[in-house]
Design a protein around this motif. Structure first.
Motif, PDB file in Angstrom:
ATOM      1  N   ARG A 145       0.274  -4.816   4.854  1.00  0.00           N
ATOM      2  CA  ARG A 145       0.345  -3.486   5.338  1.00  0.00           C
ATOM      3  C   ARG A 145       1.507  -2.832   4.468  1.00  0.00           C
ATOM      4  NH1 ARG A 145      -0.991  -6.865   9.310  1.00  0.00           N
ATOM      5  NH2 ARG A 145      -2.270  -6.120  11.035  1.00  0.00           N
ATOM      6  N   PRO A 146       1.200  -2.639   3.149  1.00  0.00           N
ATOM      7  CA  PRO A 146       2.212  -2.092   2.300  1.00  0.00           C
ATOM      8  C   PRO A 146       2.403  -0.667   2.603  1.00  0.00           C
ATOM      9  CG  PRO A 146       0.131  -2.125   1.210  1.00  0.00           C
ATOM     10  CD  PRO A 146      -0.252  -3.202   2.577  1.00  0.00           C
ATOM     11  N   ASP A 147       1.460   0.260   3.252  1.00  0.00           N
ATOM     12  CA  ASP A 147       1.972   1.341   3.461  1.00  0.00           C
ATOM     13  C   ASP A 147       2.903   1.459   4.536  1.00  0.00           C
ATOM     14  OD1 ASP A 147      -0.046   2.517   1.973  1.00  0.00           O
ATOM     15  OD2 ASP A 147      -1.443   2.530   3.279  1.00  0.00           O
ATOM     16  N   GLN A 148       3.220   0.501   5.654  1.00  0.00           N
ATOM     17  CA  GLN A 148       4.115   0.577   6.556  1.00  0.00           C
ATOM     18  C   GLN A 148       5.307   0.166   6.120  1.00  0.00           C
ATOM     19  OE1 GLN A 148       1.144  -1.314   9.354  1.00  0.00           O
ATOM     20  NE2 GLN A 148       2.627  -0.478  10.695  1.00  0.00           N
ATOM     21  N   PHE A 149       5.494  -0.836   5.199  1.00  0.00           N
ATOM     22  CA  PHE A 149       6.678  -1.556   4.676  1.00  0.00           C
ATOM     23  C   PHE A 149       7.195  -1.257   3.201  1.00  0.00           C
ATOM     24  CE2 PHE A 149       4.957  -3.871   8.095  1.00  0.00           C
ATOM     25  CZ  PHE A 149       5.844  -3.856   9.248  1.00  0.00           C
ATOM     26  N   THR A 150       6.469  -1.923   2.369  1.00  0.00           N
ATOM     27  CA  THR A 150       6.913  -1.908   0.880  1.00  0.00           C
ATOM     28  C   THR A 150       6.703  -0.328   0.259  1.00  0.00           C
ATOM     29  OG1 THR A 150       5.186  -3.018   0.087  1.00  0.00           O
ATOM     30  CG2 THR A 150       7.074  -4.122   0.357  1.00  0.00           C
ATOM     31  N   GLY A 151       5.651   0.118   0.821  1.00  0.00           N
ATOM     32  CA  GLY A 151       5.178   1.404   0.194  1.00  0.00           C
ATOM     33  C   GLY A 151       5.587   2.472   1.179  1.00  0.00           C
TER      34      GLY A 151
ATOM     35  N   HIS B 283      -0.919  20.530   5.752  1.00  0.00           N
ATOM     36  CA  HIS B 283      -0.513  20.549   4.385  1.00  0.00           C
ATOM     37  C   HIS B 283       0.475  19.572   4.172  1.00  0.00           C
ATOM     38  CE1 HIS B 283       1.522  22.081   0.774  1.00  0.00           C
ATOM     39  NE2 HIS B 283       0.562  21.593   0.348  1.00  0.00           N
ATOM     40  N   VAL B 284       0.463  18.501   3.417  1.00  0.00           N
ATOM     41  CA  VAL B 284       1.676  17.736   3.115  1.00  0.00           C
ATOM     42  C   VAL B 284       2.374  18.385   1.963  1.00  0.00           C
ATOM     43  CG1 VAL B 284       2.387  15.461   2.325  1.00  0.00           C
ATOM     44  CG2 VAL B 284       0.458  15.558   3.744  1.00  0.00           C
ATOM     45  N   ALA B 285       3.895  19.124   2.483  1.00  0.00           N
ATOM     46  CA  ALA B 285       4.309  19.770   1.577  1.00  0.00           C
ATOM     47  C   ALA B 285       5.497  19.053   0.874  1.00  0.00           C
ATOM     48  CB  ALA B 285       5.329  20.872   2.545  1.00  0.00           C
ATOM     49  N   ALA B 286       5.785  17.738   1.544  1.00  0.00           N
ATOM     50  CA  ALA B 286       6.628  17.061   0.272  1.00  0.00           C
ATOM     51  C   ALA B 286       6.449  15.504   0.951  1.00  0.00           C
ATOM     52  CB  ALA B 286       8.020  17.532   0.310  1.00  0.00           C
ATOM     53  N   SER B 287       6.894  14.527   0.142  1.00  0.00           N
ATOM     54  CA  SER B 287       7.045  13.373   0.408  1.00  0.00           C
ATOM     55  C   SER B 287       8.015  12.613  -0.259  1.00  0.00           C
ATOM     56  CB  SER B 287       5.666  12.539   0.184  1.00  0.00           C
ATOM     57  OG  SER B 287       5.719  12.199  -1.062  1.00  0.00           O
ATOM     58  N   ARG B 288       8.744  11.596   0.680  1.00  0.00           N
ATOM     59  CA  ARG B 288       9.598  10.818   0.168  1.00  0.00           C
ATOM     60  C   ARG B 288       9.427   9.199   0.290  1.00  0.00           C
ATOM     61  NH1 ARG B 288      14.146   9.055   2.729  1.00  0.00           N
ATOM     62  NH2 ARG B 288      14.008   9.739   4.547  1.00  0.00           N
ATOM     63  N   ASP B 289       9.963   8.445  -0.656  1.00  0.00           N
ATOM     64  CA  ASP B 289       9.603   7.047  -0.577  1.00  0.00           C
ATOM     65  C   ASP B 289      10.850   6.469   0.195  1.00  0.00           C
ATOM     66  OD1 ASP B 289       7.560   6.846  -2.251  1.00  0.00           O
ATOM     67  OD2 ASP B 289       8.555   6.764  -4.052  1.00  0.00           O
ATOM     68  N   ALA B 290      10.413   5.496   1.026  1.00  0.00           N
ATOM     69  CA  ALA B 290      11.327   5.162   2.026  1.00  0.00           C
ATOM     70  C   ALA B 290      10.868   3.828   2.368  1.00  0.00           C
ATOM     71  CB  ALA B 290      11.546   5.802   3.530  1.00  0.00           C
ATOM     72  N   PRO B 291      10.929   2.710   1.476  1.00  0.00           N
ATOM     73  CA  PRO B 291      10.696   1.353   1.385  1.00  0.00           C
ATOM     74  C   PRO B 291      11.636   0.581   2.592  1.00  0.00           C
ATOM     75  CG  PRO B 291      11.559   1.574  -0.859  1.00  0.00           C
ATOM     76  CD  PRO B 291      11.258   3.131  -0.061  1.00  0.00           C
ATOM     77  N   MET B 292      11.104  -0.261   3.513  1.00  0.00           N
ATOM     78  CA  MET B 292      12.051  -0.925   4.213  1.00  0.00           C
ATOM     79  C   MET B 292      12.617  -2.110   3.818  1.00  0.00           C
ATOM     80  SD  MET B 292      10.503  -1.026   7.887  1.00  0.00           S
ATOM     81  CE  MET B 292      11.734  -1.091   8.688  1.00  0.00           C
ATOM     82  N   ARG B 293      13.901  -2.336   4.038  1.00  0.00           N
ATOM     83  CA  ARG B 293      14.562  -3.664   3.553  1.00  0.00           C
ATOM     84  C   ARG B 293      13.970  -4.785   4.200  1.00  0.00           C
ATOM     85  NH1 ARG B 293      19.969  -3.067   1.874  1.00  0.00           N
ATOM     86  NH2 ARG B 293      20.444  -5.084   3.047  1.00  0.00           N
ATOM     87  N   GLN B 294      14.145  -6.018   3.663  1.00  0.00           N
ATOM     88  CA  GLN B 294      13.292  -7.008   3.908  1.00  0.00           C
ATOM     89  C   GLN B 294      14.061  -7.420   5.415  1.00  0.00           C
ATOM     90  OE1 GLN B 294      14.296 -10.662   1.894  1.00  0.00           O
ATOM     91  NE2 GLN B 294      12.311 -11.384   2.437  1.00  0.00           N
ATOM     92  N   ASP B 295      15.078  -7.438   5.861  1.00  0.00           N
ATOM     93  CA  ASP B 295      15.607  -7.646   7.061  1.00  0.00           C
ATOM     94  C   ASP B 295      14.852  -7.034   8.112  1.00  0.00           C
ATOM     95  OD1 ASP B 295      17.177  -5.765   6.057  1.00  0.00           O
ATOM     96  OD2 ASP B 295      19.063  -6.606   7.050  1.00  0.00           O
ATOM     97  N   ALA B 296      14.928  -5.747   7.884  1.00  0.00           N
ATOM     98  CA  ALA B 296      14.448  -4.703   8.973  1.00  0.00           C
ATOM     99  C   ALA B 296      12.970  -4.622   8.956  1.00  0.00           C
ATOM    100  CB  ALA B 296      14.697  -3.207   8.523  1.00  0.00           C
ATOM    101  N   ALA B 297      12.422  -4.925   7.942  1.00  0.00           N
ATOM    102  CA  ALA B 297      11.103  -5.156   7.852  1.00  0.00           C
ATOM    103  C   ALA B 297      10.417  -6.449   8.531  1.00  0.00           C
ATOM    104  CB  ALA B 297      10.244  -5.179   6.486  1.00  0.00           C
ATOM    105  N   LEU B 298      11.301  -7.351   8.430  1.00  0.00           N
ATOM    106  CA  LEU B 298      10.855  -8.587   9.301  1.00  0.00           C
ATOM    107  C   LEU B 298      11.187  -8.454  10.581  1.00  0.00           C
ATOM    108  CD1 LEU B 298      12.419 -11.425   7.098  1.00  0.00           C
ATOM    109  CD2 LEU B 298      10.058 -11.105   7.675  1.00  0.00           C
ATOM    110  N   ALA B 299      12.190  -7.720  11.270  1.00  0.00           N
ATOM    111  CA  ALA B 299      12.393  -7.257  12.552  1.00  0.00           C
ATOM    112  C   ALA B 299      11.186  -6.613  13.153  1.00  0.00           C
ATOM    113  CB  ALA B 299      13.629  -6.624  12.709  1.00  0.00           C
TER     114      ALA B 299
END
Length: 309
Positions: free
Chosen positions: A137-143, A225-241
């Motif tokens: 699920r890259p869209d949810q975590f790393t991406g 309309h998607v006016a803007a977007s920001r990358d917000a990859p999750m840190r590994q520890d937070a993603a694991l939780a």
């Protein structure tokens, strides 16, 4: 069930007779609440356990916030007890509606407690399983991205769909709605791909840049309309939780669902219907259809009810 209640009442009565005057004074409101008793209402105690139950899972590190929350919960309990006492004086606890609601409430609570017990016994996911969940699920975590979405929420109208298809901007949408006298409301929401429906996220990714997309919401239309977007990859520890919690929840739902299905099947012979209420026989399953193209997103970011601009 009635005989049980009578036995309990009898036992309580015997206990009072044996406990002497001090216990009777306490129930009559004598003395100030202390220890595990946070308040009394006409002598009836409200305990710390009841207060914690009323607050649910709420918690705060700020003592002032916690104290205010406790006060709000305590006042709710007090008000509920006062209203319940008035209802008893009016003998509302003797009516059929009360009995039906009590039975339904008791059964609902017991069912919830049983499902919670089943969930608590679910095997905990491993770190390897959580890592595989994240990788799939890259869209949810790393991406992960945070999308800032502008919206125009149009009230129900008879505008033909073909007139909406050429529209490329929200301004064009508003111009058409104004021309047709259709009420609308402008809104803005933040969409986090971590928690958004995967189908919705994929649908947005497939759109051309800056494209306006329309999603029905009840009888209204939501133009986005998607006016803007920001990358917000999750840190590994937070993603694991997050992944561990998601897997645990997923397994709990599967376990509870399977247990309910088995319970229902095993009880089939014990259930007897009035002929007028007997459910229809299950239909034979049709052959599986050929694979269809992916459906358009079926949900939209949370939005307010349409109102006149």
């Amino acid at each position: 069930m009635k005989s049980t209640s009578i036995l309990v009442v009898a036992a309580v009565g015997a206990g009072l007779m044996l406990s002497g005057c001090d216990q009777v004074k306490k129930l009559a409101g004598g003395g100030k609440p202390s220890g595990q008793v946070v308040a009394t209402v006409d002598g009836e105690e409200i305990t710390t356990l009841q207060l914690r139950s009323e607050m649910g899972n709420f918690g705060s590190r700020d003592p002032e916030v916690m104290k205010a929350a406790q006060q709000q919960a305590l006042q709710r309990i007090i008000m509920r007890k006062l209203l319940a006492d008035e209802a008893r004086k009016e003998k509302l606890d003797k009516g059929t509606d009360f009995t039906l609601q009590m039975e339904r409430g008791e059964e609902t609570l017991l069912a919830q407690l049983y499902q919670r017990k089943l969930s608590a016994n679910v095997k905990q996911p491993t770190r390897q399983e959580a890592e595989a969940f994240i990788a799939a699920r890259p869209d949810q975590f790393t991406g992960r991205k945070v999308l800032f979405v502008e919206q125009v929420i149009a009230a129900p109208s008879k505008i033909a769909p073909e007139r909406l298809q050429p529209l490329k901007t929200l301004q064009e949408v508003k111009n058409l709605l104004d021309a047709e006298g259709v009420p609308y409301q402008e809104n803005a929401v933040v969409l986090d791909t971590l928690s958004a429906a995967p189908q919705l996220v994929q649908g947005i990714k497939n759109l051309p840049p800056n494209e306006v997309f329309v999603i029905p919401q009840g009888n209204a239309l939501v133009f986005n309309h998607v006016a803007a977007s920001r990358d917000a990859p999750m840190r590994q520890d937070a993603a694991l939780a997050v992944a561990m919690n998601a897997l645990r929840s997923q397994r709990a739902q599967e376990t509870v669902g399977k247990s309910m299905e088995n319970l229902r099947k095993s009880a089939e012979s014990k259930i007897v219907y009035n002929a007028a209420y007997k459910p229809p026989a299950p239909k034979a399953k049709a052959a599986a259809p050929a694979a269809a193209p992916a459906a358009a997103p079926a949900a939209a970011p949370a939005a307010e009810t349409p109102a006149t601009k």
